[in-house]
Design a protein around this motif. Structure first.
Motif, mmCIF file in Angstrom:
data_model
loop_
_atom_site.group_PDB
_atom_site.id
_atom_site.type_symbol
_atom_site.label_atom_id
_atom_site.label_comp_id
_atom_site.label_asym_id
_atom_site.label_seq_id
_atom_site.Cartn_x
_atom_site.Cartn_y
_atom_site.Cartn_z
ATOM 1 N N HIS A 51 0.850 -1.184 0.000
ATOM 2 C CA HIS A 51 0.000 0.000 0.000
ATOM 3 C C HIS A 51 0.889 1.239 0.000
ATOM 4 N N ALA A 52 0.385 2.305 -0.587
ATOM 5 C CA ALA A 52 1.117 3.560 -0.606
ATOM 6 C C ALA A 52 0.139 4.700 -0.833
ATOM 7 N N VAL A 53 0.578 5.900 -0.505
ATOM 8 C CA VAL A 53 -0.189 7.112 -0.782
ATOM 9 C C VAL A 53 0.682 8.015 -1.638
ATOM 10 N N LEU A 54 0.132 8.533 -2.732
ATOM 11 C CA LEU A 54 0.867 9.408 -3.633
ATOM 12 C C LEU A 54 0.263 10.800 -3.619
ATOM 13 N N ASP A 55 1.119 11.807 -3.457
ATOM 14 C CA ASP A 55 0.735 13.185 -3.759
ATOM 15 C C ASP A 55 1.148 13.458 -5.189
ATOM 16 N N LEU A 56 0.196 13.847 -6.028
ATOM 17 C CA LEU A 56 0.447 14.143 -7.437
ATOM 18 C C LEU A 56 0.344 15.651 -7.642
ATOM 19 N N PHE A 57 1.356 16.245 -8.252
ATOM 20 C CA PHE A 57 1.412 17.687 -8.505
ATOM 21 C C PHE A 57 1.396 17.910 -10.017
ATOM 22 N N PHE A 58 0.368 18.587 -10.510
ATOM 23 C CA PHE A 58 0.211 18.836 -11.934
ATOM 24 C C PHE A 58 0.651 20.269 -12.238
ATOM 25 N N PHE A 59 1.723 20.413 -13.026
ATOM 26 C CA PHE A 59 2.286 21.714 -13.369
ATOM 27 C C PHE A 59 2.043 22.031 -14.834
ATOM 28 N N ILE A 114 10.703 11.260 -4.621
ATOM 29 C CA ILE A 114 10.147 12.458 -5.268
ATOM 30 C C ILE A 114 10.643 12.432 -6.698
ATOM 31 N N TRP A 115 9.747 12.367 -7.667
ATOM 32 C CA TRP A 115 10.211 12.183 -9.033
ATOM 33 C C TRP A 115 9.168 12.608 -10.049
ATOM 34 N N ARG A 116 9.618 12.795 -11.264
ATOM 35 C CA ARG A 116 8.775 13.259 -12.364
ATOM 36 C C ARG A 116 8.349 12.079 -13.219
ATOM 37 N N ILE A 117 7.094 12.052 -13.576
ATOM 38 C CA ILE A 117 6.602 11.007 -14.470
ATOM 39 C C ILE A 117 7.212 11.223 -15.862
ATOM 40 N N GLU A 118 7.804 10.185 -16.384
ATOM 41 C CA GLU A 118 8.385 10.241 -17.720
ATOM 42 C C GLU A 118 7.601 9.307 -18.634
ATOM 43 N N PRO A 119 7.353 9.714 -19.889
ATOM 44 C CA PRO A 119 6.669 8.812 -20.820
ATOM 45 C C PRO A 119 7.446 7.513 -20.984
ATOM 46 N N SER A 120 6.733 6.410 -21.013
ATOM 47 C CA SER A 120 7.384 5.121 -21.223
ATOM 48 C C SER A 120 7.524 4.846 -22.714
ATOM 49 N N VAL A 121 8.356 3.902 -23.048
ATOM 50 C CA VAL A 121 8.582 3.532 -24.438
ATOM 51 C C VAL A 121 7.578 2.458 -24.831
ATOM 52 N N ASP A 122 6.859 2.675 -25.924
ATOM 53 C CA ASP A 122 5.873 1.697 -26.368
ATOM 54 C C ASP A 122 6.521 0.332 -26.540
ATOM 55 N N GLY A 123 5.869 -0.682 -25.979
ATOM 56 C CA GLY A 123 6.355 -2.037 -26.112
ATOM 57 C C GLY A 123 7.446 -2.407 -25.140
ATOM 58 N N ALA A 124 7.885 -1.452 -24.299
ATOM 59 C CA ALA A 124 8.973 -1.744 -23.368
ATOM 60 C C ALA A 124 8.490 -2.448 -22.117
ATOM 61 N N SER A 125 7.178 -2.391 -21.842
ATOM 62 C CA SER A 125 6.657 -3.047 -20.643
ATOM 63 C C SER A 125 5.327 -3.699 -20.985
ATOM 64 N N ASP A 126 5.014 -4.745 -20.238
ATOM 65 C CA ASP A 126 3.763 -5.448 -20.507
ATOM 66 C C ASP A 126 2.660 -4.878 -19.625
ATOM 67 N N GLY A 127 1.452 -5.374 -19.817
ATOM 68 C CA GLY A 127 0.318 -4.866 -19.068
ATOM 69 C C GLY A 127 -0.434 -3.834 -19.884
ATOM 70 N N PRO A 136 -0.900 17.215 -22.841
ATOM 71 C CA PRO A 136 0.460 17.411 -23.361
ATOM 72 C C PRO A 136 1.148 18.661 -22.824
ATOM 73 N N ASP A 137 0.385 19.638 -22.316
ATOM 74 C CA ASP A 137 1.008 20.864 -21.818
ATOM 75 C C ASP A 137 1.274 20.815 -20.316
ATOM 76 N N GLU A 138 1.156 19.625 -19.688
ATOM 77 C CA GLU A 138 1.381 19.498 -18.262
ATOM 78 C C GLU A 138 2.521 18.526 -17.966
ATOM 79 N N ARG A 139 3.113 18.704 -16.791
ATOM 80 C CA ARG A 139 4.101 17.775 -16.253
ATOM 81 C C ARG A 139 3.641 17.385 -14.852
ATOM 82 N N VAL A 140 3.866 16.146 -14.487
ATOM 83 C CA VAL A 140 3.397 15.664 -13.186
ATOM 84 C C VAL A 140 4.574 15.179 -12.357
ATOM 85 N N TRP A 141 4.640 15.678 -11.130
ATOM 86 C CA TRP A 141 5.608 15.214 -10.151
ATOM 87 C C TRP A 141 4.886 14.448 -9.064
ATOM 88 N N VAL A 142 5.580 13.472 -8.492
ATOM 89 C CA VAL A 142 4.977 12.539 -7.545
ATOM 90 C C VAL A 142 5.813 12.503 -6.269
#
Length: 206
Positions: A51-59, A114-127, A136-142
């Motif tokens: 379990h975890a709790v995330l604070d998401l900051f949308f800039f 504390i880190w920034r969400i980065e786009p993943s590479v298509d096909g690099a992970s399953d699920g 597209p004009d926002e960045r999210v930090w966690v």
């Protein structure tokens, strides 16, 4: 493999691994068998937290911090914030809400929780894709919090029993706080308040 939540819609990105992640307060979530009251050494009991709790900051893209070091000063510029709990439902064998089991890296800031969400590479992970949409004009930090640290250090709730000295030592090491004067029960309340003050610098600005 790590459990994560991924971005839907315009981009896909890993948000966090719930079972294998860094808490921004204590580092890798760890439980201890506390021997203080019996005059014995405390021993590490296990690692991880489902379990975890995330604070998401949308800039806005132009207002977002560029490094975890800059985050505390920049967090007041966030357009909006959200706090979300995440956890694994062992009965249904799935993450709630909308988490998937996949092999990812959680970003350059993961060592701090504390880190920034980065786009993943298509096909690099399953699920399949999950539940967070980012324009597209926002960045999210966690900011990640484990289920043990969040109620005590973020919400200010009384600890559920006396906190283990070794757990507090891990917190001090992760946050760079002085722990030399914390030697027993009488010293713990002041240290907990110092941690709360440090954590407050990472919380959403009202």
């Amino acid at each position: 493999m790590r459990p994560v939540v991924a971005v839907t819609g315009r981009a896909y990105a890993p948000v966090m691994g719930v079972h294998d992640y860094q808490c921004s307060v204590c580092g890798p979530p760890t439980t201890y068998e506390c021997g203080e009251q019996a005059g014995q050494e405390c021993e590490e009991e296990g690692m991880g937290d489902d379990h975890a709790v995330l604070d998401l900051f949308f800039f806005a893209a132009g207002d977002a911090p560029t490094t975890a070091r800059d985050f505390e000063q920049a967090r007041g510029r966030a357009r909006r914030t959200e706090t979300r709990p995440f956890g694994y439902d062992w009965g249904d064998w799935e993450f709630v809400p909308s988490l998937n089991y996949r092999d990812v890296l959680m970003g350059a800031g993961d060592a701090t929780g504390i880190w920034r969400i980065e786009p993943s590479v298509d096909g690099a992970s399953d699920g399949s894709s999950a539940s967070l949409e980012i324009p597209p004009d926002e960045r999210v930090w966690v900011v990640n919090y484990c289920s043990r640290c969040h109620p005590v250090f973020v919400q200010g709730a009384p600890p559920d029993g006396e906190p283990c000295l070794e757990h507090l030592r891990a917190v001090a090491g992760n946050l760079g706080l002085d722990f030399q004067r914390v030697r027993g029960s009488a010293d713990k309340p002041a240290f907990i308040e110092a941690v709360r003050a440090k954590v407050a610098l990472r919380r959403p600005v009202p």
